[in-house]
Design a protein around this motif. Structure first.
Motif, PDB file in Angstrom:
ATOM      1  N   ILE A 422    -105.386  27.226 -83.453  1.00 17.72           N
ATOM      2  CA  ILE A 422    -104.603  28.043 -82.524  1.00 17.72           C
ATOM      3  C   ILE A 422    -103.320  28.530 -83.187  1.00 17.72           C
ATOM      4  N   ALA A 423    -102.702  27.669 -83.991  1.00 16.28           N
ATOM      5  CA  ALA A 423    -101.487  28.075 -84.703  1.00 16.28           C
ATOM      6  C   ALA A 423    -101.792  29.214 -85.673  1.00 16.28           C
ATOM      7  N   ILE A 424    -102.908  29.109 -86.398  1.00 18.37           N
ATOM      8  CA  ILE A 424    -103.315  30.181 -87.311  1.00 18.37           C
ATOM      9  C   ILE A 424    -103.590  31.456 -86.521  1.00 18.37           C
ATOM     10  N   HIS A 425    -104.311  31.282 -85.427  1.00 20.76           N
ATOM     11  CA  HIS A 425    -104.658  32.419 -84.579  1.00 20.76           C
ATOM     12  C   HIS A 425    -103.421  33.201 -84.142  1.00 20.76           C
ATOM     13  N   ASN A 426    -102.399  32.504 -83.707  1.00 17.71           N
ATOM     14  CA  ASN A 426    -101.197  33.146 -83.170  1.00 17.71           C
ATOM     15  C   ASN A 426    -100.211  33.590 -84.240  1.00 17.71           C
ATOM     16  N   ASP A 427    -100.435  33.175 -85.485  1.00 15.96           N
ATOM     17  CA  ASP A 427     -99.471  33.447 -86.548  1.00 15.96           C
ATOM     18  C   ASP A 427     -99.709  34.815 -87.202  1.00 15.96           C
ATOM     19  N   LEU A 441    -115.454  21.932 -72.741  1.00  8.43           N
ATOM     20  CA  LEU A 441    -114.509  22.363 -71.719  1.00  8.43           C
ATOM     21  C   LEU A 441    -113.061  22.145 -72.144  1.00  8.43           C
ATOM     22  N   LEU A 442    -112.779  21.040 -72.805  1.00  6.33           N
ATOM     23  CA  LEU A 442    -111.414  20.746 -73.211  1.00  6.33           C
ATOM     24  C   LEU A 442    -110.906  21.788 -74.207  1.00  6.33           C
ATOM     25  N   GLU A 443    -111.767  22.199 -75.118  1.00  3.04           N
ATOM     26  CA  GLU A 443    -111.378  23.212 -76.109  1.00  3.04           C
ATOM     27  C   GLU A 443    -111.168  24.576 -75.452  1.00  3.04           C
ATOM     28  N   THR A 444    -112.082  24.969 -74.589  1.00  2.00           N
ATOM     29  CA  THR A 444    -111.981  26.295 -73.983  1.00  2.00           C
ATOM     30  C   THR A 444    -110.770  26.413 -73.072  1.00  2.00           C
ATOM     31  N   GLU A 445    -110.510  25.362 -72.294  1.00  2.00           N
ATOM     32  CA  GLU A 445    -109.368  25.419 -71.378  1.00  2.00           C
ATOM     33  C   GLU A 445    -108.042  25.409 -72.133  1.00  2.00           C
ATOM     34  N   LYS A 446    -107.983  24.682 -73.232  1.00  2.00           N
ATOM     35  CA  LYS A 446    -106.740  24.677 -74.009  1.00  2.00           C
ATOM     36  C   LYS A 446    -106.469  26.061 -74.596  1.00  2.00           C
ATOM     37  N   PHE A 447    -107.525  26.725 -75.036  1.00  2.00           N
ATOM     38  CA  PHE A 447    -107.357  28.059 -75.619  1.00  2.00           C
ATOM     39  C   PHE A 447    -106.830  29.053 -74.589  1.00  2.00           C
ATOM     40  N   SER A 449    -104.950  28.200 -71.983  1.00  2.00           N
ATOM     41  CA  SER A 449    -103.716  27.691 -71.389  1.00  2.00           C
ATOM     42  C   SER A 449    -102.505  28.310 -72.065  1.00  2.00           C
ATOM     43  N   CYS A 450    -101.318  27.945 -71.592  1.00  2.00           N
ATOM     44  CA  CYS A 450    -100.087  28.448 -72.200  1.00  2.00           C
ATOM     45  C   CYS A 450     -99.909  27.955 -73.637  1.00  2.00           C
ATOM     46  N   GLU A 451    -100.645  26.912 -74.024  1.00  2.00           N
ATOM     47  CA  GLU A 451    -100.595  26.407 -75.397  1.00  2.00           C
ATOM     48  C   GLU A 451    -101.573  27.120 -76.310  1.00  2.00           C
TER      49      GLU A 451
END
Length: 517
Positions: A422-427, A441-447, A449-451
């Protein structure tokens, strides 16, 4: 490769009433002869001349603006559902011409015919959406803090909406803006990309019958087909145009935004994307592969939502890499009107030069080209606009990776933990479209989310390109922050007004202030 006559282009041009030389100025049903020099449109498919356009000059533009200004007071008084009825009829008319217009989009721009048809379908879809929206230009009613008072907000038309569209979507982006603007009571002035002027002229010829039969005033729907030689910064600086929707590069968008902002105008900026897909160990690799390939090579990588970066977990990196390289080597490149073609040409030779320069920069920064990266110049590729889509192994911090290359160049990047991905994605500076492939589900929801993704569009188990018109389209950061199309994007085309009504014979002040005279 077949010539354009064998694909029925001449018949399509006849159906669309495209002549050898065309006027580029229209105020609805009236076509005016521009004072500018003719500009020629050449197809990237075969390099042949399609037709010429007599360009509008700056004086021509100013005359159209005056026509639009005079039409607005009359148009805004038409009830919104009645405006929606006209948009409904425009959608029906576009349905009649879907095939020839889709073919012209394909031939003049270079996207494959199926994508050309899909673009016209987007126009039809936004017409349908806007018809319903014409009865839902809603505001809210609020409870006043004062006795015997009522508060509510409502929305009114803005005036002239300027639409500056890019070459990669010659007709759909105009429709996203114009259909909403029309039901909102605005008048529209369209400046299309000078690379695809014939598509814009064809659209105005298609809708002319609807405008005439409904007695829509001249100046409500306007076209100024010209190049930056005659019309550039003037449109952005024009105080007669309260809202400008600009689609294009981040570089030009920043300049446009500055000029519009300097006069306190409103802007919808749809700029560059550097869109990524994260592939986790829990992904369906076959599904991910199909989404990646379409997202990366569709429209020859010339969508703002094209997939640029693939961030892959190390445990599935090698099999996905091998699968992608194998599929890339079998993708059919050719004339976009050939039904077997999956990848057509880039828009022009300038785009080819940009693509080749990016390939060299990848190598110079330490990346590895796994496949592609060359120009096709043999028999059937005489236009010089055909390239072989490339895949490169890179690191996200490379300068070339941080910048969008508007061509079919796909980057592969490894990761070990989801937070790292996610950090790479947003950088990157851009923030348009994004996706994650996972059945966890945990991975998809985190992606989501605000994080997670910092983009305006975030998808799960679908790719980055191919957005539906029902959702608001746009992105954050260097993508510009604009929103078009669905959801409540219509509000951008109207001015908001808060109303308070006192239905008593007293005059209490807000916040309980006492002021006795």
């Amino acid at each position: 490769m077949k010539t354009h006559d064998q694909f029925g282009i001449q018949d399509a041009l006849r159906q669309l009433n495209i002549q050898a030389e065309n006027n580029g100025i229209c105020t609805g049903t009236q076509w005016l002869t521009g004072q500018g020099d003719p500009i020629s449109s050449y197809s990237p498919a075969d390099g042949q001349l399609v037709a010429q356009v007599k360009q509008a000059s700056l004086d021509d533009y100013r005359q159209v603006v005056e026509k639009a200004k005079s039409a607005f007071p009359e148009w805004r008084k038409v009830p919104a559902p009645a405006r929606g009825e006209i948009v409904r009829q425009i959608g029906l008319e576009l349905r009649k011409y879907k095939e020839p217009l889709g073919k012209l989009v394909s031939y003049e721009m270079g996207k494959i015919y199926q994508e050309g048809l899909g673009e016209v379908q987007e126009m039809i879809d936004i017409c349908d959406f806007a018809v319903g929206q014409s009865r839902q230009l809603y505001g809210f009613t609020m409870h006043s803090e004062r006795k015997a008072h009522r508060m509510y907000d409502q929305y009114h038309p803005l005036g002239i909406v300027g639409v500056v569209s890019a070459f990669n979507f010659p007709v759909a982006v105009w429709a996203w803006n114009a259909m909403l603007a029309l039901v909102c009571g605005d008048v529209v002035l369209w400046k299309p990309s000078s690379k695809v002027l014939l598509c814009a002229i064809a659209v105005h010829r298609i809708i002319a019958r609807v405008l005439k039969e409904n007695k829509v005033p001249e100046g409500v729907v306007n076209l100024v087909a010209t190049s930056s030689k005659y019309l550039g910064d003037e449109l952005f600086s024009d105080t007669n145009i309260p809202l400008v929707s600009f689609t294009g590069s981040t570089k030009v968008g920043k300049k446009a935004g500055g000029l519009i902002g300097a006069r306190l105008g409103k802007a919808i900026l749809e700029l560059g994307g550097n869109n990524a897909i994260i592939v986790t160990p829990n992904a369906d690799l076959e599904m991910a592969m199909r989404a990646i390939v379409f997202g990366a090579v569709g429209t020859c990588g010339q969508r703002c939502t094209s997939t640029r970066r693939i961030i892959v977990h190390e445990s599935v990196y090698q099999p996905l890499k091998e699968k992608l390289v194998s599929v890339y080597q079998s993708v059919k490149i050719g004339n976009p009107l050939d039904p077997t073609t999956l990848v057509g040409p880039l828009i022009d030779k300038g785009a080819v030069a940009t693509y080749l320069s990016a390939i060299e920069k990848v190598k110079a920064e330490g990346g590895t080209i796994l496949c592609g990266g060359t120009v096709l110049d043999g028999d059937g590729y005489q236009s010089g606009c055909y390239v072989v889509p490339a895949i490169a192994e890179v690191e996200n911090h490379y300068s070339i990776v941080q910048n969008e290359t508007f061509a079919p160049l796909l980057y592969l990047i490894r990761y070990t933990e989801l937070d790292e991905a996610i950090a790479i994605h947003n950088d990157v500076p851009q923030g348009l479209s994004s996706a994650l492939f996972s059945t966890n589900l945990l991975e998809t929801e985190k992606f989501l989310s605000c994080e997670g993704s910092d983009c305006g569009i975030a998808n799960i188990n679908i790719g980055t390109s191919g957005a539906e018109i029902g959702g608001a389209f746009g992105g954050e950061k260097d993508t510009g922050g604009g929103r078009e199309s669905g959801s409540d994007a219509w509000k951008a085309y109207m001015r908001r007004q808060t109303n308070t009504i006192n239905y008593s014979r007293e005059l209490p002040l807000a916040q309980g202030i006492e002021f006795n005279v």
